[in-house]
Each structure stands twice: as structure tokens, then as C-alpha cells.
Design an enzyme around this catalytic site. Structure first.
Site, PDB file in Angstrom:
ATOM      1  N   ASP A 165      -2.108  -4.699   4.819  1.00  0.00           N
ATOM      2  CA  ASP A 165      -2.961  -5.103   5.605  1.00  0.00           C
ATOM      3  C   ASP A 165      -2.249  -5.646   6.552  1.00  0.00           C
ATOM      4  OD1 ASP A 165      -4.762  -6.465   6.596  1.00  0.00           O
ATOM      5  OD2 ASP A 165      -5.132  -8.071   5.857  1.00  0.00           O
ATOM      6  N   TRP A 166      -2.849  -5.424   8.002  1.00  0.00           N
ATOM      7  CA  TRP A 166      -2.355  -5.785   9.483  1.00  0.00           C
ATOM      8  C   TRP A 166      -0.774  -6.240   9.497  1.00  0.00           C
ATOM      9  CZ3 TRP A 166      -5.416  -1.753   8.655  1.00  0.00           C
ATOM     10  CH2 TRP A 166      -5.550  -0.380   9.839  1.00  0.00           C
TER      11      TRP A 166
END
Ligand code: BGC
Length: 721
Positions: free
Chosen positions: A242-243
Site C-alpha cells: 500500500d502507498w
């Protein structure tokens, strides 16, 4: 055809390292905007070898890209589909596949390679701010919906990305919180949906979650990403973070997290070096073997060689938005859930309607954050009612229009820009009409419709307070006043719930005659509501998540962890007893149970037959429409296990079926096969199915069980994970 091993042999170390790290968040600080403006990320190209960058964009309710671009007069609007919890309320695999196909076409035709969806975390607690993006409290429903959606997306020759793997069930401190869960609860609940999706639909990619899982960041967790995902389930795509997730890029690669997104973490975290630098150093110092790096590169390239960008696909920028609007509408209609109907719905098309609630104008299409979308329009409820030719009380409508306009111009209620770019509308008081005015409205109209709305989004959890999980005082007052005056005048009251996750309903539901849950149905929300109210179309959704009577009934009592104000740890003490598994087993009555939903017609269940056939159970039954309108029934097959060594919930969903549209008197025969393995529980290191008498319970909801039959298992079975 591009040969991955051949490319790999030609890549320099520097190029390999770039392939496993994104280019940095497009449009952030000094980063250039992507060629598709507004996407979430891009991989590094290798121009020397003709390798393009692949483009990754959100999200579950539609493709999230910027609708307008600098120095470009064209527009790039997308279809806003209903939010995932509403899609799951359809319980319709074919429909999910159709939605996936439509979204996939937009992905491809706007030049994107991978859609960062479906989001499929379990609804552990009704307050998770992203529950609207997730399907259900049940892993079977969640996994089946996700698998169908992924098939649809990938049929368009673009990739899907089930996320967030795993146990990311809250927004509070999501990037650091340590989620402590037993292996049993993980295997049976939190991983199970992903397992179904991976095995049934072969997603191109998976996104690992932000949180830690039993002490290790998911993106650095080798047990999760390599042992379970690849070795046990046979996942063949690549895993991305995920970012900005996790803290150690080298550990991420070693764990089997192939791609680190969005890259350039140092832009947002001054304590971090950039990942490329860290990985390069680790290889040079011998802390990361080139073999591990090669494996990640291979995993990524194996997928990307089939992507539109690598194939130099000439996208049109003109996906069929007209056709997709129809699919969004259809999905919304099927996902709406009729919760209460005391002889009020469907309403007469000629009825004079007083429409209350600011949500009739400020209709919510979906939640905020990366799951947001930019459609060409969102049809609001009042607008759709007018378009349908309904006799809405125009004087009342004008008061709402003026009230909203006036208030939104004041300092306190002006929409404010959220740091992530979207507008936040401070909640208006719903109680601005006098009793006298409502009395008059009750006299001159035939019916009241009240819209109650809620919005939530990424980054924050909801709260168990008035105005959020509970109605605010002004909402409650409005409902009470309307109910009193309309009922005095012999008129009925309907509530439309334009919300993304459960709210408390017990304190007010008795005041009203009908409640229709229209969720957040995307760009067509208003039309869906208006057409359902009048019976133009029939609601045919059922709840994929329990609506508890009160927040204090919710089993995940320690949400969002300890210490309460700033949790670093959250222990899933309720273990597998989540949602109906808890409410049923411990005899806690919900407001509306899992699987519940009324229709404008009635169905009869009959002829249940159950038999053990080798390694599976064969179940057959019939459903007949015995009402006066056509409709689609959602039947649910629960299994109650015998008492044994392993504690089990009262019952668990093991299969479900949605009929085709049945006209009055029509009948459908249903045949379902459930592998025995799917009935087993995880005990220590194995799946175990104890011997004894099993009860198959076919129901219209988890509480409305219509048919029961048993089968006996003479000896225990064990299955390897
Ligand atoms: C979200 C993901 C999303 C990503 C890219 C993250 O903040 O958790 O769901 O795909 O951003 O926008």
C-alpha cells in the site's frame, strides 16, 4: 511475445532495482503528473529495452483519474458505480462480473493497466471508516464477490488488485497499528476471502496492507506473502505495498512484496532514505541477494508483459459511459435493501410527496479518499423524483434549496477543502422547519419521505456518537415531528438511508412506516431511489453486514485498540466471533441481521435434499414466487456443526444463491455443492472437520431459516492448508 527471462538477463542491477520501486506519487511535489492525470502510481520504464511504465489507479467504486487536464479541452469522466458494500448487497456474482467488466473497460480505454480494487477487508466493526469500500462481515460473500469482480476486470486484459492484505480493519493508526489475531481467525475470517478470490480469479496483483500483523508489517511479512499467498494458495501475480507502507524496503522484497509503491518515501517521511538507495546499498553490502531481487523483478514482469502499456495498446479515451451508467443503475437497484415496509412501499406514482432531509439535494454517491470517483454527474434524489414526474411538494423543495444555499455560504458551513483535495460539507441541522409548517405539509401531501445521509472515508474511523453512528438530535427531532403530524393526518412516512455503513435504528424505526436502504449508489443514486420507491423496479438486496441494535452490542469491543486515544496495538479478542457468528452464537439480537432484506413479493422454499457425495455435500431445494410481483430471491445456506472439540459458531454461511427474475408462480430449482473442506475449522496447523451430525439450514436471512436437513459424517477429516 516478450520473454521475461531474456529481459531479466539484459537488465542491469540499477534497472532491476528501479523495476521494484514506483516512480513516486505522480503530481506530488516535484514529481511529474502521469500521462493519465490523477492516477495513484506508475512503475519505472526501461526505455533501452522498450519497456513502458505501467499505470496503476484506484479504486473499488470506479476508476479514479482526474476528469480534466491542464491545457486539454477533453474531459475524462468515469462511471461512479455503487460502493462495494452495496455491490455485495446484490449477492449477485454475474452482476459483479458485469460491473468489473465495465470498470475494466474504462481502465483500459483511459490508458491504465491495473485497477487498485477490489478492496475486501472484513467488516470487523461498523465504525471502520472504509467499510463502504469493503464487501461484508462474511469471508465467503466477500471472496465470491471479489472473485467475480476480478474476473470481470481482467476479462478486459487489464489487471485487478485485491487489497488490503490483510486484517486492515480500521483506519485509526492504520500505518503502524499491530493487529494481533489468532491463526484460526486469520485463516477462517480475515484471509479466507482473499483465498477464495486468489484461487477462483487469479488476480494479476495483490496489495499488502499498511498495518502490522502479529508483530510484523504485512508488507514485510514472509509468512503472509510467501508461505500462505504463494506457496499454499498458488498466487502467481505480484504483490505491491500500500502507498508508503512499512519501514524497510529490503525486508519487503525478502518477504515477497515485489513492488514498493508509490516510491520516493523520503518525500513524505524525512526520516527515510529513498528505497532505491536503501536497496542498492543492501545488495552491495550483501544484505540482499540478487536472486531475491531477480525473483521480484520476474514476478512483476511476468504480469506486466501482458499489460496494455507493454503491449502498446492504443487506448481511445472514450469508454462507453452510456452503457456503464446502465450497469451502475442496475447494480444499485439490485443492491438496495428494503428494511421495513408497513404497507407503504411501493408508493403510488400519483401520490403527493413531501421530501425532507438535506440529502435529497446533497445526495451522497460514495465515500471519500482513494475510493472516490469523478463522474460526469450524480443524480440527486429530488432531481430524480422530479424527472420521474412524481408530485413532490415544490414549496418544501424550494425551502430546502434555499436553506442549503444560504447555509453553505456562511463561514461555519462552507464546504472546506480536505488536505487530500476533496470537499468536506459540515453537517447541517436537519431541524429547521416549524411544527406548524410540517402540519401544513402533512395536510396537503399524501406521504413523507425523509432522507438520512452519512459519509465517511479513508484516514478516519467513524464514531459511536450522535450525528455519526447515532442520529443527531436534529435528525431525530425531524423524524419525530414528521411522524407525529403525518400519522395524525393518516399519512405514512418513509425513510431513505443514504449511508455507507450501519447506523443505530432501534430508537427511531418505530416512528416510520418504511425504510429503504439505498446505500451510496454512485452517480445514479437519485434515480435508483426514485424508481425503487415507486416500484418502477423492485429492491432485491440483502444485508452483507449486521446492523446491531446498539454500538455496545458489537463484539469487537476493543476497536480501534489500545491505548484508546492513540492505539499501537489492537487485539482481536473476539477471535472468529465476528458479525452474525457472534450475534447468533451468543444470542444477541441485532436490529437487522446478516442476510436480511424484504421485497415487494414473497418467496416459498421447499424440497430440501441433502446428501453426502464423496468429498462434498450436495444440497438441492426449490424457490417459488408466491407473491404478486416479480422479484429475485437470495437464499443462504448455513451449516451448523456438531458439538466437538473445536468451538464453532452457531452456524456459518457456506453457500448462497440468487434466483433469476421470478414472475409470480415461477419456480427455480437450486443445486449447490459444498466441498467438505469448506466446512472445516482451522486447528493448530490443519483444517479439521469433526465427525457427527451436521445441519444444513437454508434461509432467507441468517435468522429466517426456512428449511433444515442433516447429514452425518462418520469419521473426522483433516486437510492441509
Ligand atoms: C489506500 C489504497 C490506495 C492507495 C493508492 C492508499 O492510501 O489505502 O487503498 O489504493 O492509497 O491511492
Amino acid at each position: 511475445m516478450i520473454n521475461v527471462d531474456e529481459i531479466l538477463s539484459k537488465l542491469t542491477l540499477e534497472e532491476k532495482i528501479k523495476i521494484v520501486v514506483g516512480v513516486g506519487m505522480p503530481g506530488l511535489l516535484s514529481n511529474p503528473q502521469s500521462r493519465v492525470a490523477g492516477v495513484a502510481g506508475e512503475t519505472h520504464p526501461v526505455p533501452r529495452l522498450g519497456l513502458q511504465s505501467a499505470i496503476l489507479a484506484d479504486g473499488p467504486a470506479g476508476l479514479r483519474i482526474n476528469p480534466v487536464r491542464e491545457n486539454d479541452k477533453n474531459t475524462y469522466y468515469v462511471t461512479a458505480f455503487p460502493v462495494a458494500v452495496m455491490l455485495a448487497s446484490t449477492w449477485n456474482r454475474e452482476l459483479l462480473e458485469e460491473v468489473g467488466k465495465a470498470m475494466g473497460e474504462e481502465v483500459r480505454e483511459y490508458g491504465v493497466d491495473i485497477l487498485l480494487a477490489p478492496a475486501m477487508n472484513i467488516h470487523r466493526n461498523p465504525l471502520c471508516g472504509r467499510n463502504f469500500e469493503y464487501y461484508s462481515e462474511d469471508p465467503l460473500l466477500s471472496g465470491e464477490m471479489a472473485a467475480a469482480f476480478v474476473k470481470g476486470v481482467q476479462s478486459q486484459r487489464v489487471g485487478a488488485c485485491p487489497k488490503h492484505f490483510a486484517a486492515n480493519n480500521q483506519e485509526t493508526n492504520r500505518m503502524s497499528v499491530d493487529t494481533i489475531v489468532s491463526e484460526r481467525a486469520l485463516r477462517e475470517i480475515y484471509l479466507r476471502g482473499f483465498e477464495i478470490a486468489v484461487k477462483k480469479s487469479k488476480p494479476w496483483t495483490i496489495m499488502s496492507a499498511y498495518n502490522k500483523l502479529n508483530g510484523t508489517y504485512c508488507s514485510q511479512n514472509r509468512w503472509l506473502l510467501t508461505k500462505v499467498l504463494r506457496e499454499e494458495w498458488g498466487f502467481e501475480g505480484f504483490v505491491m505495498t500500500d502507498w508508503y507502507a512499512g519501514i524497510d524496503p529490503v525486508e519487503q522484497l525478502k518477504a515477497g512484496n515485489d513492488l514498493i509503491m508509490p516510491g520516493k518515501v523520503n518525500q513524505v517521511n524525512p526520516f527515510r532514505k529513498d528505497e532505491i538507495g536503501e536497496i542498492t546499498e543492501a545488495v552491495k553490502e550483501g544484505k540482499l541477494s540478487e536472486e531475491v531481487l531477480n525473483e521480484c523483478v520476474r514476478n512483476i514482469l511476468k504480469v506486466l508483459v501482458n499489460s496494455p502499456s507493454f503491449q502498446n495498446y492504443k487506448y481511445s479515451n472514450t469508454p462507453d459511459l452510456e452503457a456503464h451508467a446502465k450497469i451502475a443503475y442496475k447494480a444499485g437497484v439490485e443492491g438496495a435493501v428494503l428494511l421495513k415496509n408497513e404497507k407503504v412501499l411501493p408508493i403510488d406514482k400519483g401520490a403527493k410527496i413531501a421530501v425532507f432531509g438535506t440529502g435529497q439535494i446533497e445526495t451522497i454517491k460514495g465515500g471519500t479518499g482513494s475510493g472516490d470517483t469523478h463522474p460526469r454527474y450524480t443524480i440527486f434524489i429530488l432531481e430524480a423524483m422530479r424527472k420521474l414526474g412524481l408530485k413532490v411538494d415544490e414549496e418544501l423543495a424550494a425551502s430546502y434549496e434555499n436553506y442549503i444555499k444560504r447555509m453553505r455560504e456562511t463561514e461555519d458551513y462552507k464546504p472546506v477543502q480536505h488536505p487530500w483535495g476533496f470537499l468536506v460539507y459540515p453537517k447541517l441541522s436537519e431541524d429547521f422547519l416549524s411544527e406548524q409548517e410540517i402540519k401544513k405539509l402533512a395536510q396537503r401531501n399524501d406521504l413523507a419521505v425523509i432522507v438520512i445521509s452519512r459519509i465517511s472515508g479513508e484516514g478516519d474511523d467513524r464514531k459511536a456518537v450522535k450525528g455519526d453512528f447515532y442520529l443527531s438530535d436534529d435528525e431525530l427531532k425531524l423524524i419525530q415531528k414528521i411522524a407525529e403530524e403525518f400519522h395524525k393526518a393518516g399519512k405514512k412516512v418513509v425513510v431513505l438511508l443514504n449511508i455507507g455503513s450501519p447506523i443505530e435504528m432501534i430508537s427511531w424505526r418505530d416512528f416510520v412506516d418504511g425504510i429503504l436502504l439505498i446505500w451510496q449508489a454512485g452517480q445514479e443514486t437519485g434515480r435508483i431511489a426514485a424508481d425503487l420507491l415507486t416500484g418502477e423496479v423492485n429492491p432485491s438486496g440483502k444485508l452483507p453486514t449486521t446492523f446491531p441494535k446498539d454500538y455496545s452490542d458489537v463484539p469487537s469491543w476493543n476497536f480501534p485498540g489500545e491505548p484508546k486515544d492513540n492505539p499501537d496495538t489492537v487485539i482481536y479478542e473476539e477471535d472468529i466471533y465476528i458479525g452474525y457468528r457472534y450475534y447468533d452464537t451468543f444470542g444477541v439480537e441485532p436490529a437487522y441481521e446478516f442476510g436480511y432484506g424484504l421485497f415487494y413479493t414473497k418467496f416459498q422454499y421447499s424440497d430440501l435434499k441433502v446428501s453426502l457425495d464423496g468429498e462434498s455435500v450436495k444440497i438441492s431445494y426449490s424457490i417459488t414466487n408466491i407473491g404478486e410481483r416479480s422479484g429475485k430471491e437470495i437464499s443462504q445456506v448455513y451449516v451448523k456443526s456438531p458439538k466437538g472439540k473445536i468451538g464453532k459458531p452457531l452456524q456459518e454461511l457456506k453457500a448462497f444463491h440468487k434466483t433469476k427474475l421470478l414472475n409470480p408462480q415461477d419456480r427455480e430449482e437450486i443445486l449447490i455443492e459444498v466441498p467438505l473442506r469448506d466446512l472445516a475449522s482451522f486447528d493448530k496447523e490443519e483444517w479439521v472437520l469433526e465427525k457427527g451430525e451436521y445441519e444444513v439450514r437454508v434461509g432467507a436471512s441468517s435468522k429466517d431459516i426456512r428449511l433444515k436437513a442433516t447429514f452425518v459424517l462418520n469419521k473426522e477429516r483433516r486437510f492441509l492448508p
